[in-house]
Scaffold this motif. Structure first.
Motif, PDB file in Angstrom:
ATOM      1  N   ARG A 288      39.545  35.728 -15.203  1.00 16.78           N
ATOM      2  CA  ARG A 288      40.935  35.594 -14.788  1.00 16.78           C
ATOM      3  C   ARG A 288      41.814  36.641 -15.443  1.00 16.78           C
ATOM      4  O   ARG A 288      42.670  37.237 -14.792  1.00 16.78           O
TER       5      ARG A 288
ATOM      6  N   GLU B  73      38.554  24.622 -14.784  1.00 12.86           N
ATOM      7  CA  GLU B  73      39.639  25.401 -15.386  1.00 12.86           C
ATOM      8  C   GLU B  73      39.539  25.513 -16.899  1.00 12.86           C
ATOM      9  O   GLU B  73      40.193  26.361 -17.491  1.00 12.86           O
TER      10      GLU B  73
ATOM     11  N   SER C 252      41.306  30.086  -8.312  1.00 12.40           N
ATOM     12  CA  SER C 252      42.054  30.271  -9.551  1.00 12.40           C
ATOM     13  C   SER C 252      43.411  30.920  -9.307  1.00 12.40           C
ATOM     14  O   SER C 252      44.240  30.971 -10.193  1.00 12.40           O
TER      15      SER C 252
END
Ligand code: ADP
Length: 631
Positions: free
Chosen positions: A453, A444, A410
């Motif tokens: 994230r 994602e 990520s």
């Protein structure tokens, strides 16, 4: 003499050859020469244990072109074939599936399919309308002649051949506008082809060459003479001095040996001397062979002893996880007349195997640090094999391979090693976070990723099915365990957040319980989530089987025995839908079940699972639309 029929598969392949539009027809010569060379290898091998036989054996391949008869002949002094062998070997195709593959790809002219398959002998029908094979098998006295004019079958009759070996005669087709078959009667053309494809054949390939020379006793009068010439250079490339070998030599050898015309990505050529001595010439292919990921794929690491081929696919030398390596290993230390079974136990060979494996590993590690771009290309091609290497054999090869695997992540979408990941972990982070999914794109958009994230953690993307199975075998990397972000007990919350969540849980407990009851048998719990920002709900997995594993198991033959991940439905308290749920629960608690069912189905869809009851789902959506219009 009654004609015999080719086996069905052979016939199909033969048809394709006869009607071939394949432009690279010239490779038929290479195929015939390699057959001759193989036959010589076999005879050579037998002669090692039989002195008398050895004395009579003059290994040789000779080519003759007869312009008048329009024939091209390739003869060898190899083992030969008896009647049964002629029928079995030339009437059937050994490699199943080749005809099918050829048929599927018959329109692709640029693919060297014929070469890759080494369909060999039949390729001669691309240039010949009739072929005879006259052969006398070593140790027998009666020779046999096999004759075929193509798809309608073949005959085998007795012949008067009195020397051991095989003579293949091609009756070339008539020239057409497009193809001049007579080019294969030109000795210079033949010489070029031998140099191109068969230069390293260990046996001399002879041919009469016409030469022009000054007539004796004259000053400027020339005459044409015929001289028997050896066309090939014979010395195996790996026996030559490294500094005399060019990149073209290496690549040419690779192409002709392994029928792969894509440039290899890496060449390792080295010799080890001392207690153990061997020479290795190893290649990492530029692309995986077309059948690389099929179970039929055979490695192509050949084992030679004193320049003689002993084993074609020397599985004992490199472990499965390096099966992409092609090349040769040549050692004088290995006894020649050793059987396959004995070879497995041979101590010398084991030592060589260890040494070769280490060399390959080091070469990859070096590529990873010195030429990242190249390594990433390599990894895209063969990384899966390394991962399976970790997974297989209960993870015992973990230490050898764990630093060679890459993941997308990520952070910046680039590939990262586990070492790089752990070195840049956030302070206080103990576990390696990962998200599993079909593709980077699908991962994602996973609701759970948002939160992890946003907290500044890096997440590895597991997009290969083997990934999660692999880490279970690995258990940890440098004492860091792996943690899926889809697993419910991801503890990322601050004390404050935890308190907030606890309060929300308390105030909404009856509603959450009612939802849980409505979804009994489907989810193990319904919880308030702080992972989510945009999505109303998501599913996380309880301990045990993960979502991706469940999906993989669904596809195995027995449906993975119905093994499923235990699922938790998480509800986003900051989403407007949460207020709606609360209202409904206050007004008419009996309606809550429907909403819970719908939300659960949505969450399944987001995770890439099929909805359990699509009819019921559509019915509920419709019902709700109707309700909405009423209000
Ligand atoms: P491949 O060589 O890939 O096995 P081919 O169709 O070229 O397939 O040949 C089939 C078989 O016929 C060979 O495996 C070999 O046993 C036999 N053969 C072909 N040519 C010769 C030859 N010149 N001498 C002895 N045997 C041969």
């Amino acid at each position: 003499m009654a004609k015999k029929q080719f086996k069905a598969e052979s016939k199909r392949l033969l048809d394709l050859m006869i009607n071939s539009i394949y432009t690279n027809k010239e490779i038929f010569l290479r195929e015939l020469i390699s057959n001759a060379s193989d036959a010589l290898d076999k005879r050579h091998f037998l002669s090692l244990t039989d002195k008398e036989h050895a004395a009579q054996f003059v290994p040789e391949i000779s080519i003759k072109a007869d312009k008048e008869q329009r024939t091209l002949t390739v003869s060898d002094t190899g083992v030969g074939m008896n009647k049964e062998e002629l029928e079995d070997n030339l009437g059937t195709i050994a490699r199943s599936g080749s005809a099918k593959f050829m048929e599927e790809n018959k329109d692709s002219k640029d693919l060297d399919i014929i070469g890759q398959f080494g369909v060999g002998f039949y390729s001669a029908f691309m240039v010949a309308k009739k072929i005879t094979v006259n052969s006398l098998r070593l140790g027998e006295t009666q020779g046999y002649l096999w004759t075929s004019e193509g798809a309608d079958g073949y005959t085998v009759t007795e012949s008067d051949k009195d020397s051991v070996g095989t003579t293949v005669t091609l009756y070339l087709r008539e020239d057409t506008e497009d193809v001049k078959y007579s080019e294969y009667l030109d000795s210079f053309r033949i010489k070029t082809l031998v140099r191109k494809y068969s230069d390293y054949v260990r046996y001399p390939i002879h041919m009469d060459m016409e030469k022009s020379r000054l007539k004796e006793g004259t000053e400027n009068e020339y005459e044409t003479v015929t001289e028997n010439e050896t066309l090939n250079s014979m010395i195996p490339l790996w026996k030559r001095n490294k500094k005399d070998i060019s990149k073209e030599d290496y690549n040419g050898f690779y192409a002709s040996k392994f029928y792969d015309h894509t440039e290899p990505m890496k060449v390792l050529h080295y010799s080890v001397e001392g207690n153990l001595s061997y020479t290795a010439l190893l290649y990492i292919p530029g692309e995986p062979p077309f059948d690389y990921y099929s179970p039929d794929y055979k490695g192509s690491l050949q084992l030679y002893s004193k320049g003689v081929l002993i084993m074609e696919d020397a599985k004992n030398i490199l472990p499965d996880y390096f099966k992409f390596v092609r090349g040769i290993v040549d050692s004088d230390d290995i006894s020649l007349n050793i059987s396959r079974e004995m070879l497995q136990e041979d101590a010398q060979l084991k030592a060589i195997a260890q040494s070769v494996t280490k060399k390959v590993k080091n070469a990859l590690a070096e590529m990873l640090t010195k030429d990242r771009e190249q390594y990433e290309t390599f990894f895209k091609n063969f990384g899966l094999t390394l991962k399976y290497g970790i997974y297989n054999d209960y993870g015992i090869h973990k230490k050898d391979l764990e630093d060679l695997i890459l993941f997308e992540s990520s952070k910046d979408g680039k590939y990262v090693t586990l070492k790089e990941y752990t070195e840049r972990m956030k302070e206080g982070q103990k576990e390696i976070y990962y998200a599993a999914g079909e593709s980077k794109e699908k991962i994602e958009v996973l609701p759970q990723l948002e939160k992890v994230r946003s907290k500044g953690y890096e997440v590895l993307y597991f997009t290969d099915r083997v990934d999660e199975f692999m880490i279970r075998m690995m258990n940890d990397y440098q004492d860091h365990t792996f943690k899926s972000i889809s697993q419910g007990d991801l503890d990322l919350d601050t004390e404050e957040e935890k308190k907030e969540k606890e309060e929300l849980k308390k105030t909404n407990e009856p509603m959450l319980n009612a939802m849980k009851d409505a979804l009994a048998g489907k989810v193990s719990d319904v919880r308030i989530s702080t992972h989510l920002t945009d999505y109303p709900v998501c599913l996380t997995a309880d301990e045990g089987i993960s979502f991706e594993m469940e999906k993989t198991l669904r596809n195995v033959p027995n449906g993975g025995m119905g093994l499923k991940a235990a699922k938790i439905l998480e509800v986003n308290p900051n989403h407007p839908l949460f207020e709606t749920l609360k209202k409904i629960y206050e007004k008419d608690p009996s309606k809550l079940g429907k909403y819970a069912g719908l939300l659960y189905s949505q969450a399944l869809l987001i995770e890439g699972f099929p909805i359990e009851d699509a009819v019921e789902y559509s019915r509920l959506v419709c019902e709700m639309m109707v309700d909405a219009a009423k209000e």
